[in-house]
Design an enzyme around this catalytic site. Structure first.
Site, PDB file in Angstrom:
ATOM      1  N   ARG A  89      53.306  33.993 -18.090  1.00  0.00           N
ATOM      2  CA  ARG A  89      54.244  35.102 -18.223  1.00  0.00           C
ATOM      3  C   ARG A  89      55.573  34.582 -18.783  1.00  0.00           C
ATOM      4  O   ARG A  89      55.924  33.413 -18.587  1.00  0.00           O
ATOM      5  CB  ARG A  89      54.495  35.764 -16.866  1.00  0.00           C
ATOM      6  CG  ARG A  89      53.240  36.307 -16.195  1.00  0.00           C
ATOM      7  CD  ARG A  89      53.571  36.819 -14.797  1.00  0.00           C
ATOM      8  NE  ARG A  89      52.404  37.399 -14.126  1.00  0.00           N
ATOM      9  CZ  ARG A  89      51.587  36.733 -13.323  1.00  0.00           C
ATOM     10  NH1 ARG A  89      51.816  35.437 -13.076  1.00  0.00           N
ATOM     11  NH2 ARG A  89      50.549  37.326 -12.759  1.00  0.00           N
ATOM     12  N   LYS A 118      53.988  34.852  -9.272  1.00  0.00           N
ATOM     13  CA  LYS A 118      54.481  35.885  -8.369  1.00  0.00           C
ATOM     14  C   LYS A 118      54.260  35.451  -6.925  1.00  0.00           C
ATOM     15  O   LYS A 118      53.252  34.842  -6.592  1.00  0.00           O
ATOM     16  CB  LYS A 118      53.757  37.206  -8.641  1.00  0.00           C
ATOM     17  CG  LYS A 118      54.096  37.815 -10.001  1.00  0.00           C
ATOM     18  CD  LYS A 118      53.418  39.150 -10.192  1.00  0.00           C
ATOM     19  CE  LYS A 118      53.824  39.794 -11.504  1.00  0.00           C
ATOM     20  NZ  LYS A 118      53.160  41.095 -11.727  1.00  0.00           N
ATOM     21  N   HIS A 121      54.276  40.820 -22.667  1.00  0.00           N
ATOM     22  CA  HIS A 121      53.054  40.056 -22.430  1.00  0.00           C
ATOM     23  C   HIS A 121      52.172  39.965 -23.679  1.00  0.00           C
ATOM     24  O   HIS A 121      50.973  39.690 -23.565  1.00  0.00           O
ATOM     25  CB  HIS A 121      52.243  40.688 -21.300  1.00  0.00           C
ATOM     26  CG  HIS A 121      52.877  40.544 -19.954  1.00  0.00           C
ATOM     27  ND1 HIS A 121      53.709  39.492 -19.622  1.00  0.00           N
ATOM     28  CD2 HIS A 121      52.793  41.310 -18.835  1.00  0.00           C
ATOM     29  CE1 HIS A 121      54.108  39.631 -18.367  1.00  0.00           C
ATOM     30  NE2 HIS A 121      53.580  40.719 -17.867  1.00  0.00           N
ATOM     31  N   ARG A 148      50.417  36.670 -23.975  1.00  0.00           N
ATOM     32  CA  ARG A 148      49.542  36.519 -22.798  1.00  0.00           C
ATOM     33  C   ARG A 148      48.270  37.350 -22.974  1.00  0.00           C
ATOM     34  O   ARG A 148      47.171  36.892 -22.658  1.00  0.00           O
ATOM     35  CB  ARG A 148      50.323  36.937 -21.558  1.00  0.00           C
ATOM     36  CG  ARG A 148      49.584  36.818 -20.232  1.00  0.00           C
ATOM     37  CD  ARG A 148      50.607  37.052 -19.127  1.00  0.00           C
ATOM     38  NE  ARG A 148      50.021  37.377 -17.842  1.00  0.00           N
ATOM     39  CZ  ARG A 148      49.643  36.474 -16.947  1.00  0.00           C
ATOM     40  NH1 ARG A 148      49.739  35.193 -17.214  1.00  0.00           N
ATOM     41  NH2 ARG A 148      49.158  36.843 -15.771  1.00  0.00           N
ATOM     42  N   HIS A 165      46.111  35.707 -11.673  1.00  0.00           N
ATOM     43  CA  HIS A 165      45.899  37.033 -11.098  1.00  0.00           C
ATOM     44  C   HIS A 165      45.343  36.900  -9.680  1.00  0.00           C
ATOM     45  O   HIS A 165      44.403  36.128  -9.441  1.00  0.00           O
ATOM     46  CB  HIS A 165      44.907  37.847 -11.936  1.00  0.00           C
ATOM     47  CG  HIS A 165      45.480  38.349 -13.216  1.00  0.00           C
ATOM     48  ND1 HIS A 165      44.703  38.703 -14.302  1.00  0.00           N
ATOM     49  CD2 HIS A 165      46.761  38.559 -13.604  1.00  0.00           C
ATOM     50  CE1 HIS A 165      45.475  39.104 -15.293  1.00  0.00           C
ATOM     51  NE2 HIS A 165      46.726  39.034 -14.886  1.00  0.00           N
ATOM     52  N   TYR A 179      40.725  43.028 -19.560  1.00  0.00           N
ATOM     53  CA  TYR A 179      40.496  42.355 -20.832  1.00  0.00           C
ATOM     54  C   TYR A 179      39.066  42.526 -21.319  1.00  0.00           C
ATOM     55  O   TYR A 179      38.789  42.405 -22.496  1.00  0.00           O
ATOM     56  CB  TYR A 179      40.852  40.867 -20.713  1.00  0.00           C
ATOM     57  CG  TYR A 179      42.332  40.675 -20.484  1.00  0.00           C
ATOM     58  CD1 TYR A 179      43.248  40.940 -21.497  1.00  0.00           C
ATOM     59  CD2 TYR A 179      42.825  40.299 -19.248  1.00  0.00           C
ATOM     60  CE1 TYR A 179      44.613  40.812 -21.278  1.00  0.00           C
ATOM     61  CE2 TYR A 179      44.184  40.157 -19.029  1.00  0.00           C
ATOM     62  CZ  TYR A 179      45.068  40.418 -20.045  1.00  0.00           C
ATOM     63  OH  TYR A 179      46.417  40.304 -19.829  1.00  0.00           O
TER      64      TYR A 179
END
Length: 303
Positions: free
Chosen positions: A148, A172, A246, A249, A272, A281
Site C-alpha cells: 500500500r 493495518k 492502489h 497494487r 489481507h 482479483y
C-alpha cells in the site's frame, strides 16, 4: 455519547494504528450520527439506549439528504465498528448495527494497466534527475512488492534488505509481514539510496533521518505526494487514467493471478486478513478473460 466516541477514536489511533485520514473519516461519521440522535435539542442519548431502529432511521435520513449507497454503507460500517468496540468493552449488551443490512453496491473494477502499459509508466520519471530517480524507486517498489502507498511511505531504511530483496512492512493494525521484491526494484533502490545520501550530506539537519523515502525538504515522503506524482507522470504520458491510490497494487495482484499465482500466496503478499478481500482479483481476471473471449471467438461476436 461523546465520551464513547473519543475513547473509540483513541483506541483506533493507539491500538489499531489507524492513519489520521481514516480517523478523520470515522470521527465525521460518528459525529453526524451523534448530532442526529441529539437533534431538536434532545438530551444527550445514552449509547445503551440506541437500538437498530434508531440507526435505521439515521440511514433513512442520510438517503433523504441525497447521500449515495456507498456513502451510507461507509457510515453504517463506522457505526458497526463503534458499537462492536463498546460491546467488547461490556458497555452495551449487543451491537445494534449488526441487525442492519449493508446497501448493495455495484461492483467497481479498479483501473488496471497491462504489463506493457505498466512498464512504460515505470519509465516515466526522468532518470537524469534526483527526484526522478527517487520516484522510479517508489513506483517500482509499489508494483514490485504490491504494498500500500501508506506502507511504502512508512518504511525506514532498516526495513529494507537489498541483498535478500526483502522489505519488512507494517500493515493495518501494526501487523508486520515480510515481502519480496524483484531485481529491477533492487537496482532502482540502490540508485535512489545514492541520491538519498547526497541529499543528507547537503543538509545540516533532517527531520526524519530514518525514513527510507524523503521529500525534497528532508521530511518523510507522504502518501498524498506519491499519488500526486503518479498522476503528474501519467498526465505527462498522455494517459487519461483516473489514478487510484492502489493502482499499482491492483496491477501487482492481477498480474500475479493471471500468471498462475496461488490466491493464498497473493493474500499473504498483500497482507489481507481475509481471503474474500483477495478474491475480488479473481473477478478482475475473469473479466479480462471474457474481454479476450468476446473479441476473439467467432461464435462470441455479434452478427
Amino acid at each position: 455519547m461523546q465520551r464513547e466516541i473519543d475513547n473509540f477514536l483513541r483506541h483506533l489511533q493507539l491500538e489499531r494504528n489507524y492513519s489520521p485520514h481514516t480517523l478523520d473519516g470515522y470521527g465525521r461519521d460518528l459525529e453526524q450520527f451523534r448530532a442526529y440522535v441529539g437533534r431538536e435539542g434532545r438530551e444527550e442519548v445514552e449509547v445503551a439506549r440506541i437500538d437498530h431502529l434508531t440507526i435505521r432511521d439515521f440511514l433513512g435520513h442520510l438517503y433523504a439528504l441525497g447521500n449515495g449507497k456507498s456513502s451510507v454503507a461507509r457510515k453504517l460500517a463506522s457505526l458497526r465498528s463503534f458499537f462492536k468496540f463498546l460491546h467488547a468493552r461490556g458497555e452495551i449488551d449487543a451491537n445494534p448495527a449488526r441487525l442492519l443490512q449493508t446497501p448493495r453496491l455495484p461492483k467497481k473494477v479498479p483501473p488496471l494497466l497491462s504489463p506493457r502499459e505498466l512498464e512504460s509508466v515505470l519509465e516515466l520519471p526522468p532518470a537524469d534527475q534526483e527526484r526522478g530517480i527517487r520516484d522510479r524507486a517508489v513506483l517500482e517498489l509499489l508494483y514490485g512488492a504490491g504494498i500500500r502507498v501508506g506502507e511504502l511511505v512508512a518504511l525506514d531504511v532498516e526495513d529494507v534488505s537489498l541483498g535478500d530483496r526483502l522489505i519488512r512492512v507494517r500493515g493495518k493494525g501494526r501487523k508486520e509481514r515480510i515481502v519480496p521484491f524483484g531485481r529491477t526494484a533492487e537496482q532502482r533502490l540502490r540508485d535512489y539510496l545514492d541520491v538519498r545520501s547526497r541529499w543528507l550530506a547537503r543538509r545540516r539537519s533532517v527531520r526524519n533521518p530514518r525514513a527510507l523515502f524523503l521529500n525534497l525538504r528532508g521530511g518523510r515522503l507522504t502518501a498524498r505526494s506519491v499519488q500526486r506524482n503518479l498522476s503528474d507522470y501519467l498526465r505527462q504520458g498522455a494517459r487519461q487514467l483516473k489514478v487510484h491510490p492502489h493502482l499499482l497494487r491492483h496491477c501487482f495482484a492481477t498480474h500475479l493471478l493471471n500468471n498462475g499465482a496461488d490466491l493464498r500466496a497473493i493474500q499473504e503478499l498483500l497482507g489481507h486478513a481475509s481471503l474474500s478481500t483477495t478474491q475480488r482479483y479473481t473477478q478482475l481476471s475473469i473479466e479480462e478473460l471474457l474481454k479476450v473471449y468476446r473479441a476473439s471467438h467467432p461464435r462470441a461476436k455479434d452478427e
